[in-house]
Design an enzyme around this catalytic site. Structure first.
Site, short mmCIF file in Angstrom:
data_model
loop_
_atom_site.label_atom_id
_atom_site.label_comp_id
_atom_site.label_asym_id
_atom_site.label_seq_id
_atom_site.Cartn_x
_atom_site.Cartn_y
_atom_site.Cartn_z
N ARG A 56 -53.16 27.78 10.14
CA ARG A 56 -52.80 27.41 8.76
C ARG A 56 -51.27 27.32 8.61
NH1 ARG A 56 -55.21 30.63 4.02
NH2 ARG A 56 -54.62 28.75 2.91
N GLN A 88 -51.33 30.36 -6.53
CA GLN A 88 -52.28 31.04 -5.65
C GLN A 88 -52.11 30.54 -4.22
OE1 GLN A 88 -55.55 29.67 -8.43
NE2 GLN A 88 -56.41 31.62 -7.81
N ASN A 89 -51.27 29.52 -4.05
CA ASN A 89 -51.13 28.90 -2.73
C ASN A 89 -50.19 29.71 -1.85
OD1 ASN A 89 -52.74 26.91 -3.72
ND2 ASN A 89 -51.06 25.50 -4.17
N ASP A 91 -48.88 28.24 0.89
CA ASP A 91 -47.94 27.30 1.50
C ASP A 91 -46.60 27.38 0.76
OD1 ASP A 91 -47.79 25.34 -0.74
OD2 ASP A 91 -49.88 24.93 -0.23
N HIS A 106 -50.66 35.32 -4.09
CA HIS A 106 -51.46 35.60 -2.89
C HIS A 106 -50.62 35.63 -1.62
CE1 HIS A 106 -55.33 34.12 -5.12
NE2 HIS A 106 -54.96 35.33 -5.50
N CYS A 114 -45.87 44.49 7.51
CA CYS A 114 -46.26 45.61 8.36
C CYS A 114 -47.30 46.45 7.62
CB CYS A 114 -45.05 46.48 8.70
SG CYS A 114 -45.51 47.96 9.64
N THR A 173 -56.84 24.44 -9.82
CA THR A 173 -57.45 25.74 -9.54
C THR A 173 -58.97 25.66 -9.71
OG1 THR A 173 -57.29 26.52 -11.82
CG2 THR A 173 -55.41 26.94 -10.40
N GLU A 200 -61.51 17.86 -10.77
CA GLU A 200 -62.81 18.04 -11.42
C GLU A 200 -62.73 19.29 -12.29
OE1 GLU A 200 -65.35 18.76 -8.10
OE2 GLU A 200 -65.45 16.64 -7.56
N ALA A 216 -53.76 15.25 -8.78
CA ALA A 216 -52.57 15.94 -9.27
C ALA A 216 -51.31 15.08 -9.15
CB ALA A 216 -52.38 17.26 -8.50
ZN LIG Z 1 -43.36 48.80 9.84
#
Ligand SMILES: [Zn+2]
Length: 232
Positions: A56, A88-89, A91, A106, A114, A173, A200, A216
């Site tokens: 990804r 929420q992306n 990228d 996200h 870590c 979304t 949609e 979009a």
């Molecule tokens: Zn660490």
């Protein structure tokens, strides 16, 4: 109108070639969500999970911002009030399109986290199993993305923005993933006008006062043009 809060989801990046979350034939459809997007899945099979996010991360690095990302960056730059961009992306296409201060609820594919000490750093393109943490040296490096069952980032700040919003827009979304799917209710409670822009109707479309359907890359630039004309 002084404060606009915008939530974006996978639909805004689909036209940049990045698969949406629940699409057919994409990366996601080859794996079960519980295997690649939960802490338990990572504990069971870190190699699968690192490989999934490595793929990804590479895909996102090759993708370019599209007219929808650029239109939102323009709105941020030219709107006389405040424009808060929540996504929420995972990228980095909002930033690639010129946006600033994006709240990535996200997390980001470009980041490593870590699991032992919470330190964050820039992820290498290929993260390995047992990726060492540069701060504490524990072999606990994982993608800095929020998995199912984990708390999204920046929630307090986002809820504060929604409470003060005059306009709330959700773009691309699904309306299936909470807490983001509940943001429209928060904005309505604050008295904001609400707009859904989507290919949609989402699962929560009936909560929105206004809807605009289409790709979009077409609906978002047109909407931004209108907002700037009204504000000007
Ligand atoms: Zn660490």
């Amino acid at each position: 109108m002084e404060k606009i809060v915008i939530l974006t989801g996978a639909g805004i990046s689909a036209e940049s070639g990045l698969g949406t979350f629940r699409d057919e034939g994409g990366l996601w459809s080859q794996h079960r969500i519980e295997d690649v997007a939960t802490p338990e899945g990572f504990a069971r099979n870190p190699e699968l999970v690192q490989g999934f996010y490595n793929a990804r991360r590479k895909g996102a690095a090759r993708a370019a911002a599209n007219p929808a990302h650029r239109a939102l960056a323009r709105l941020q730059a030219e709107f006389p009030g405040e424009v808060v961009l929540v996504t929420q992306n995972v990228d980095g296409l909002h930033e690639a399109g010129g946006a600033r201060d994006v709240l990535h609820m996200h997390g980001v594919l470009a980041g490593a986290l870590c699991a032992a000490c919470g330190h964050r750093w820039t992820a290498p393109e290929e993260m390995r199993v047992g990726e060492p943490c540069p701060a504490c040296a524990a072999p606990g490096g994982r993608p800095d993305v929020v998995w199912f069952g984990e708390m999204p980032y920046h929630m307090e700040e986002i809820l504060g923005h929604l409470e003060a919003a005059d306009l709330f827009a959700a773009i691309g979304t699904s309306g299936q993933v909470y807490p983001a799917a509940g943001f429209v209710r928060e904005a309505l409670a604050a008295g904001a006008h609400t707009v859904e822009l989507n290919l949609e109707p989402s699962a929560v479309v009936s909560d929105f006062a206004e809807t605009r359907f289409g790709p979009a890359s077409e609906t978002v630039p047109a909407w931004v043009e209108e907002l700037l004309a009204e504000a000007g």
